[in-house]
Design a protein around this motif. Structure first.
Motif, short mmCIF file in Angstrom:
data_model
loop_
_atom_site.label_atom_id
_atom_site.label_comp_id
_atom_site.label_asym_id
_atom_site.label_seq_id
_atom_site.Cartn_x
_atom_site.Cartn_y
_atom_site.Cartn_z
N ILE A 35 0.91 -1.30 -0.14
CA ILE A 35 -0.46 0.20 0.30
C ILE A 35 0.81 0.99 -0.09
N ARG A 36 1.92 1.59 0.34
CA ARG A 36 2.74 2.25 0.90
C ARG A 36 3.59 2.39 -0.36
N ASP A 39 -4.19 6.97 -7.22
CA ASP A 39 -5.43 7.33 -6.03
C ASP A 39 -6.74 6.28 -6.40
N HIS A 89 -3.70 10.40 2.17
CA HIS A 89 -3.29 10.95 1.11
C HIS A 89 -3.79 10.77 0.20
N VAL A 104 0.86 4.06 -2.78
CA VAL A 104 1.12 6.04 -2.59
C VAL A 104 1.85 6.34 -3.01
N ASP A 105 2.75 6.19 -2.33
CA ASP A 105 3.58 7.08 -2.77
C ASP A 105 4.21 7.18 -4.41
N VAL A 164 -6.18 8.50 -0.81
CA VAL A 164 -6.28 7.19 -1.68
C VAL A 164 -7.73 6.38 -1.21
N TYR A 196 -1.85 6.04 6.10
CA TYR A 196 -1.49 6.71 5.27
C TYR A 196 -2.34 7.27 4.26
N ALA A 197 -2.76 6.22 3.63
CA ALA A 197 -3.23 5.85 1.99
C ALA A 197 -4.57 6.88 2.16
N LYS A 213 4.97 11.63 1.98
CA LYS A 213 4.84 10.48 1.14
C LYS A 213 6.05 10.68 0.19
#
Length: 461
Positions: free
Chosen positions: A154-155, A163, A188, A158-159, A190, A184-185, A361
């Motif tokens: 997932i990270r 979307d 941002h 995202v990085d 997501v 974290y997502a 991010k």
């Protein structure tokens, strides 16, 4: 290709498998393949694509790799990453699951006017493949080892600018790392989408039970829950909505797959059942919503879907959401066009149980030693900053004191009043410290109210 009759049970917290079951294989022509996509007819896909096509949106597929050279996906698949060796994931060897999901999300077809082959929900979206497994392929009854955790995947997604993240996989455990990655997502913006599973049982654990995940169950052509002799959509208190998962056609990569009995089949496309497809169809729909409503949070996009669902005949809408249907069945055109208030940023979720999102991010793309180095560098930089501020403050204080002393000495040498008079030296209290800082943040509203979905959705063939 290896598709299983039933979802393989997850082993511990690391083993995950595709939530997909084998239907019927056919060496159908590309024209027949387009005709078999009943969900596109039910959704009035032509009308949907007049509103949005997913242009400018990236959907990460956490799965096996994705065949970037498939004619229905050419130009749409980014390099991505294989967790096992860090190499690009835009290819497949023995497992077509990732390619199948990508074709439902962003298939653009091929041939004259792209009129043949797979037409996905968001044909102009990009696919970011993240191959989470240690090995290519996997058979029924075999625990599929993974090379990276769901949280790590997932990270990374995202990085890399995803979307929407599609997770057509099963995981019965969501630990601190996974929850941190979910936070974290969400931080941002997501959208995270996950398949409920194919065992036809109640499952209130794992990724799908975590706030911030849009868990999707499977439905049939009439909009009712998928449940038959070959399997069934898992149900849970956290199920958000259902989407087509019965008799769904997907693209294959190498045209060669084994069924659960070890029999080999050949064909360019496969018609199959499972909530893997439900999740992929939903992820494609979120890509459309992301294009039209780019400033919406994940919760607000989910809000549009659950307030525009189709309610199948025989489903008591007054009792929704429930564990079998969530808020109802997916209706993309209404989600895109209905007059629905934007709503609270958290949508239907109470996110208070999630940890505070950690990390900037771009940091998570490195390995643990990189992260440790980043942390050390950051700490050192902060320390230097604090020391610098302290020295500057000390210099200013010294200058102020000197100015005051010099000024008073001048006054005492010739100023009116003499010693003890108006200009006499004396003790000066330190200046009062101004209590600054940001005002307190407003409290988040309470949990999302249970909204009743409308009666009608898309036509069902």
């Amino acid at each position: 290709m290896r598709f299983a009759h039933r979802t393989l049970r997850a082993i511990g917290g690391a083993a995950m498998v595709g939530a997909l079951v084998l239907g019927t294989a056919s060496a159908a022509s590309a024209d027949a393949t387009r005709d078999k996509q009943w969900q596109n007819k039910a959704f009035d896909i032509d009308a949907v694509h007049k509103v949005a096509t997913g242009k400018g949106v990236t959907v990460a597929v956490l799965d096996a790799g994705v065949d970037g050279e498939h004619p229905d996906l050419t130009g749409s698949v980014l390099a991505g990453k294989r967790c096992s060796d860090g190499q690009p994931a835009n290819r497949e060897v023995d497992d077509d699951h990732g390619t199948g999901m990508a074709s439902l999300i962003a298939g653009h077809g091929h041939g004259a006017g792209n009129s043949q082959g797979m037409l996905g929900m968001a044909p102009d979206a990009k696919i970011l493949p993240v191959d989470i497994y240690k090995t290519d392929g996997g058979t029924i009854g075999e625990a599929r080892p993974v090379a990276c955790t769901v949280g790590e995947a997932i990270r990374y997604a995202v990085d890399q600018g995803a979307d929407v993240i599609n997770m057509s996989l099963s995981n019965d455990y969501a630990g601190a790392d996974t929850k941190d990655a979910i936070a974290y997502a969400i931080a941002h913006d997501v959208v995270l989408v996950q398949a409920s599973g194919n065992d036809g049982v109640e499952n209130n654990s794992g990724i799908g039970s975590t706030p911030g995940i849009a868990q999707v169950g499977g439905s049939t052509q009439d909009g009712s829950r998928w449940d038959d002799d070959n399997g069934g959509s898992n149900y849970s208190k956290q199920l958000m909505f259902t989407a087509p998962g019965k008799d769904i056609t997907v693209a294959t990569s190498n045209g060669d797959f084994d069924d659960a009995d070890g029999n080999s089949h050949k064909g360019d496309y496969l018609t199959t059942d499972g909530t893997s497809m439900s999740s992929a169809v939903a992820s494609g729909t979120f890509a459309l919503l992301k294009q039209k409503f780019p400033d919406y949070t994940p919760g607000q996009l989910v809000n549009r879907i659950i307030k525009s669902t189709y309610i199948a005949k025989g489903v008591d809408k007054s009792k929704l959401p429930d564990a079998y249907h969530g808020y109802g069945d997916l209706s993309p055109l209404k989600a895109l066009t209905a007059n629905i208030p934007k709503g609270d940023a958290n949508g239907p979720w109470d996110l208070s149980s999630l940890p505070k999102a950690s990390g900037d991010k771009g940091k998570a793309a490195g390995n643990s030693s990189d992260a440790a180095s980043d942390s050390s560098d950051s700490d050192s930089s902060n320390m230097l900053l604090y020391v610098g501020i302290g020295l500057a403050a000390l210099v200013i204080i010294v200058v102020v004191v000197v100015v005051i002393v010099v000024s008073r000495n001048k006054n005492n040498r010739g100023g009116p009043g003499g010693p003890g008079g108006p200009g006499a030296p004396g003790t000066m209290p330190p200046p009062a410290y101004h209590q600054g800082g940001y005002p307190p943040q407003p409290q988040q509203p309470g949990p999302y109210g249970q909204q009743q979905p409308p009666q009608w959705g898309p036509p069902r063939q």
